[in-house]
Design an enzyme around this catalytic site. Structure first.
Site, PDB file in Angstrom:
ATOM      1  N   HIS A  91     -10.963   3.141  -4.012  1.00 55.05           N
ATOM      2  CA  HIS A  91      -9.721   3.839  -3.696  1.00 55.05           C
ATOM      3  C   HIS A  91      -8.895   4.028  -4.968  1.00 55.05           C
ATOM      4  O   HIS A  91      -8.404   5.110  -5.233  1.00 55.05           O
ATOM      5  CB  HIS A  91      -8.927   3.065  -2.650  1.00 55.05           C
ATOM      6  CG  HIS A  91      -7.661   3.752  -2.273  1.00 55.05           C
ATOM      7  ND1 HIS A  91      -6.438   3.407  -2.796  1.00 55.05           N
ATOM      8  CD2 HIS A  91      -7.440   4.806  -1.453  1.00 55.05           C
ATOM      9  CE1 HIS A  91      -5.512   4.215  -2.291  1.00 55.05           C
ATOM     10  NE2 HIS A  91      -6.090   5.069  -1.479  1.00 55.05           N
ATOM     11  N   HIS A  92      -8.739   2.961  -5.745  1.00 60.90           N
ATOM     12  CA  HIS A  92      -8.100   3.101  -7.041  1.00 60.90           C
ATOM     13  C   HIS A  92      -8.637   2.038  -7.990  1.00 60.90           C
ATOM     14  O   HIS A  92      -9.229   1.054  -7.560  1.00 60.90           O
ATOM     15  CB  HIS A  92      -6.566   3.014  -6.942  1.00 60.90           C
ATOM     16  CG  HIS A  92      -6.026   1.615  -6.853  1.00 60.90           C
ATOM     17  ND1 HIS A  92      -5.486   1.078  -5.700  1.00 60.90           N
ATOM     18  CD2 HIS A  92      -5.942   0.620  -7.776  1.00 60.90           C
ATOM     19  CE1 HIS A  92      -5.094  -0.164  -5.924  1.00 60.90           C
ATOM     20  NE2 HIS A  92      -5.362  -0.477  -7.179  1.00 60.90           N
ATOM     21  N   GLN A 166      -9.183  -3.962 -12.163  1.00 57.04           N
ATOM     22  CA  GLN A 166      -8.949  -4.135 -10.727  1.00 57.04           C
ATOM     23  C   GLN A 166      -9.502  -2.919  -9.994  1.00 57.04           C
ATOM     24  O   GLN A 166      -9.171  -1.781 -10.340  1.00 57.04           O
ATOM     25  CB  GLN A 166      -7.438  -4.239 -10.455  1.00 57.04           C
ATOM     26  CG  GLN A 166      -7.088  -4.392  -8.982  1.00 57.04           C
ATOM     27  CD  GLN A 166      -5.589  -4.202  -8.732  1.00 57.04           C
ATOM     28  OE1 GLN A 166      -5.021  -3.144  -8.963  1.00 57.04           O
ATOM     29  NE2 GLN A 166      -4.937  -5.261  -8.283  1.00 57.04           N
ATOM     30  N   HIS A 168      -9.859  -1.341  -6.095  1.00 56.87           N
ATOM     31  CA  HIS A 168      -9.490  -1.425  -4.686  1.00 56.87           C
ATOM     32  C   HIS A 168     -10.637  -0.821  -3.866  1.00 56.87           C
ATOM     33  O   HIS A 168     -10.879   0.382  -3.959  1.00 56.87           O
ATOM     34  CB  HIS A 168      -8.179  -0.655  -4.459  1.00 56.87           C
ATOM     35  CG  HIS A 168      -7.757  -0.555  -3.021  1.00 56.87           C
ATOM     36  ND1 HIS A 168      -6.732   0.269  -2.617  1.00 56.87           N
ATOM     37  CD2 HIS A 168      -8.194  -1.165  -1.904  1.00 56.87           C
ATOM     38  CE1 HIS A 168      -6.571   0.164  -1.309  1.00 56.87           C
ATOM     39  NE2 HIS A 168      -7.458  -0.694  -0.850  1.00 56.87           N
ATOM     40  N   HIS A 237       4.857   4.449  -8.953  1.00 56.60           N
ATOM     41  CA  HIS A 237       4.319   3.563  -7.915  1.00 56.60           C
ATOM     42  C   HIS A 237       5.414   3.202  -6.918  1.00 56.60           C
ATOM     43  O   HIS A 237       6.479   2.735  -7.313  1.00 56.60           O
ATOM     44  CB  HIS A 237       3.745   2.293  -8.547  1.00 56.60           C
ATOM     45  CG  HIS A 237       3.330   1.252  -7.558  1.00 56.60           C
ATOM     46  ND1 HIS A 237       2.221   1.382  -6.750  1.00 56.60           N
ATOM     47  CD2 HIS A 237       3.870   0.062  -7.228  1.00 56.60           C
ATOM     48  CE1 HIS A 237       2.097   0.310  -5.987  1.00 56.60           C
ATOM     49  NE2 HIS A 237       3.097  -0.513  -6.257  1.00 56.60           N
ATOM     50  N   HIS A 239       5.484   2.062  -2.363  1.00 54.96           N
ATOM     51  CA  HIS A 239       4.633   1.868  -1.189  1.00 54.96           C
ATOM     52  C   HIS A 239       4.852   3.064  -0.274  1.00 54.96           C
ATOM     53  O   HIS A 239       5.265   4.130  -0.752  1.00 54.96           O
ATOM     54  CB  HIS A 239       4.913   0.510  -0.563  1.00 54.96           C
ATOM     55  CG  HIS A 239       4.592  -0.631  -1.512  1.00 54.96           C
ATOM     56  ND1 HIS A 239       4.827  -1.942  -1.229  1.00 54.96           N
ATOM     57  CD2 HIS A 239       4.051  -0.619  -2.749  1.00 54.96           C
ATOM     58  CE1 HIS A 239       4.444  -2.690  -2.256  1.00 54.96           C
ATOM     59  NE2 HIS A 239       3.973  -1.902  -3.196  1.00 54.96           N
ATOM     60  N   MET A 313       8.324  -0.816  -3.347  1.00 57.92           N
ATOM     61  CA  MET A 313       8.438  -0.983  -4.788  1.00 57.92           C
ATOM     62  C   MET A 313       8.944   0.326  -5.368  1.00 57.92           C
ATOM     63  O   MET A 313       8.763   1.391  -4.765  1.00 57.92           O
ATOM     64  CB  MET A 313       7.084  -1.323  -5.425  1.00 57.92           C
ATOM     65  CG  MET A 313       6.689  -2.769  -5.313  1.00 57.92           C
ATOM     66  SD  MET A 313       5.282  -3.115  -6.342  1.00 57.92           S
ATOM     67  CE  MET A 313       4.857  -4.753  -5.737  1.00 57.92           C
TER      68      MET A 313
HETATM   69  C1  IYT Z   1       8.040  -6.055  -8.300  1.00 59.57           C
HETATM   70  C2  IYT Z   1       7.322  -4.855  -8.863  1.00 59.57           C
HETATM   71  O1  IYT Z   1       7.916  -3.785  -8.983  1.00 59.57           O
HETATM   72  N1  IYT Z   1       6.022  -5.009  -9.195  1.00 59.57           N
HETATM   73  C3  IYT Z   1       5.265  -3.908  -9.750  1.00 59.57           C
HETATM   74  C4  IYT Z   1       5.463  -3.784 -11.195  1.00 59.57           C
HETATM   75  C5  IYT Z   1       4.875  -4.815 -12.096  1.00 59.57           C
HETATM   76  C6  IYT Z   1       3.743  -4.525 -12.809  1.00 59.57           C
HETATM   77  C7  IYT Z   1       3.237  -5.399 -13.728  1.00 59.57           C
HETATM   78  C8  IYT Z   1       5.484  -6.047 -12.303  1.00 59.57           C
HETATM   79  C9  IYT Z   1       4.976  -6.922 -13.213  1.00 59.57           C
HETATM   80  C10 IYT Z   1       3.844  -6.632 -13.947  1.00 59.57           C
HETATM   81  O2  IYT Z   1       3.335  -7.517 -14.863  1.00 59.57           O
HETATM   82  I1  IYT Z   1       1.591  -4.892 -14.848  1.00 59.57           I
HETATM   83  I2  IYT Z   1       5.941  -8.717 -13.554  1.00 59.57           I
HETATM   84  C11 IYT Z   1       3.801  -3.926  -9.323  1.00 59.57           C
HETATM   85  O3  IYT Z   1       3.291  -4.945  -8.933  1.00 59.57           O
HETATM   86  N2  IYT Z   1       3.170  -2.729  -9.381  1.00 59.57           N
HETATM   87  C12 IYT Z   1       1.793  -2.462  -8.977  1.00 59.57           C
HETATM   88  C13 IYT Z   1       0.712  -3.318  -9.552  1.00 59.57           C
HETATM   89  O4  IYT Z   1       0.532  -4.481  -8.858  1.00 59.57           O
HETATM   90  C14 IYT Z   1       0.910  -3.555 -11.011  1.00 59.57           C
HETATM   91  C15 IYT Z   1       1.441  -1.071  -9.393  1.00 59.57           C
HETATM   92  O5  IYT Z   1       0.445  -0.558  -8.902  1.00 59.57           O
HETATM   93  O6  IYT Z   1       2.137  -0.489 -10.238  1.00 59.57           O
HETATM   94 CU    CU Z   2      -5.926   1.760  -3.720  1.00 56.70          CU
HETATM   95 CU    CU Z   3       3.488  -2.229  -5.168  1.00 55.14          CU
END
Ligand code: IYT
Ligand code: CU
Ligand code: CU
Length: 361
Positions: A91-92, A166, A168, A237, A239, A313
């Site tokens: 998926h990604h 990663q 998915h 990004h 949800h 997010m």
């Molecule tokens: C709380 C939030 O916004 N989390 C995001 C951004 C994030 C990315 C990284 C936060 C941290 C990181 O080290 I790299 I601390 C988040 O989890 N984004 C998702 C992925 O899990 C990275 C995304 O697809 O952008």
């Molecule tokens: Cu995905």
């Molecule tokens: Cu997210």
């Protein structure tokens, strides 16, 4: 791409493992690091296959991670990403640069949405480790080549000591018969020192969205380091309730009026890859970077920023390069978000805020 386990796959795997140990940019685990002699001699580009080690996922919507340790005795520059995946299987995919990997295992469950089950899980990068996204793939996206002479520095002279892939796996029907998968990315790299270094800056918010309301989740930061950034790609990004994500460079003109130049604006429910920025004008010290996510909460309850599908997010990744010197020390720009932080707050120093929803800006 999924392959049936068979003699040909087994042979291919042995060949691949051999290839890795002889022409290794990197190595799995605590192996021996070998120099890529042809590369350092000619300055040509090598291609490193960073692929899942023939996995056969058994649970739907699994986020699987696999690490490689970058040879710590050499500095490498990643200049291109050549995906080996199809949307039938993956998926990604996200490629992380890490100081430490999330685990010491060869693969692990690393889903941001993976709920606290009995099953073990861990983030792509280790807790408190350096972590940045270098590449994102979705929906049969094509090869990505960084602008000429630009590279991501990894290894010896860089905080990126590990790369973590990663994948998915949304649908797992094809693995029921024991078939395996080696989705991943071929990394184009060189050992020839590059002047222009690529970096990513992650802008985002915390906050809450009241029930049945559309919220503007906003963040902004001033660039205070004396560096010139050339933006070239961005990724958004959210949800499932995200509607629009937009990013801007804000600079005061000679009359003191703030001009907002769009860096990127997208529907976050389209594939969340890196796309070319809408404007590659340099970003300089004194400029502000500002992002907004428009999130429509259709639920009869509050939705918070958080890791699961029940949460939301708001992220805008900006990929840039510097012509010389190092990338920004600033890696993140997060605000508290609603109901506390808005661009229009008196203390943000932001003026002349565009009407994003109505305009093409
Ligand atoms: C709380 C939030 O916004 N989390 C995001 C951004 C994030 C990315 C990284 C936060 C941290 C990181 O080290 I790299 I601390 C988040 O989890 N984004 C998702 C992925 O899990 C990275 C995304 O697809 O952008
Ligand atoms: Cu995905
Ligand atoms: Cu997210």
């Amino acid at each position: 791409m999924a392959r049936k386990m068979g003699i040909s796959a087994a042979l291919w795997y042995i060949l691949l493992v051999n290839l890795i140990s002889v022409y290794g940019l990197v190595d799995q685990g605590q192996g021996v690091y070998r120099k890529n002699s042809y590369d350092s001699a000619t300055g040509s580009t090598g291609s490193f296959p960073f692929l899942m080690p023939m996995v056969s996922p058994k649970t739907p919507d699994l986020y699987l991670c696999t690490p490689i340790k970058v040879d710590p005795t050499t500095t490498y520059y990643i200049v291109g990403f050549n995906p080996n995946a199809t949307m039938n299987t993956a998926h990604h995919m996200l490629l992380y640069g890490c100081g430490e990997p999330g685990t010491t295992k060869s693969t692990w469950n690393c889903g941001e949405m993976a709920q606290a089950t009995a099953e073990e899980k861990a983030s792509p990068c280790g807790p408190r480790s350096h972590s940045q996204i270098l590449y994102a793939w979705a929906r049969d996206a094509q090869k990505v080549i960084l602008p000429a002479g630009v590279g991501f520095k990894v290894g010896k002279d860089s905080p990126t000591k590990y790369l973590v892939l990663q994948v998915h796996y949304a649908h797992i029907d094809r693995f029921k018969d024991g078939s395996t998968d080696d989705s991943g990315v071929f990394l184009d790299y060189t050992e020839k020192p590059l002047q222009k270094l690529a970096g990513t800056l992650l802008l985002g918010t915390d906050g809450i969205i009241p029930a049945l309301q559309t919220e503007h989740m906003e963040s902004a930061c001033e660039i205070t380091e004396n560096k010139v950034l050339i933006p070239f790609a961005y990724r958004v990004h959210t949800h499932e309730m995200g509607k629009v994500v937009a990013g801007y460079r804000v600079r005061s003109n000679s009359e003191g009026i703030q001009e907002w130049v769009q860096l990127g604006k997208r529907d976050p429910l389209t594939p969340q890859m890196f796309y070319n920025v809408t404007n590659t004008e340099p970003i300089m010290s004194g400029d502000q970077l500002a992002i907004r996510c428009t999130i429509k909460n259709t639920r009869h309850r509050i939705t918070e920023i958080g890791p699961t599908n029940e949460d939301e997010m708001c992220n805008f990744y900006l990929m840039y390069y510097v012509e010389h010197g190092d990338t920004l020390d600033m890696k993140y720009c997060f605000s508290q978000g609603p109901p506390y932080y808005y661009w229009s707050n008196p203390d943000t120093g932001l003026h002349n805020i565009p009407n994003i929803e109505a305009s093409t800006l």
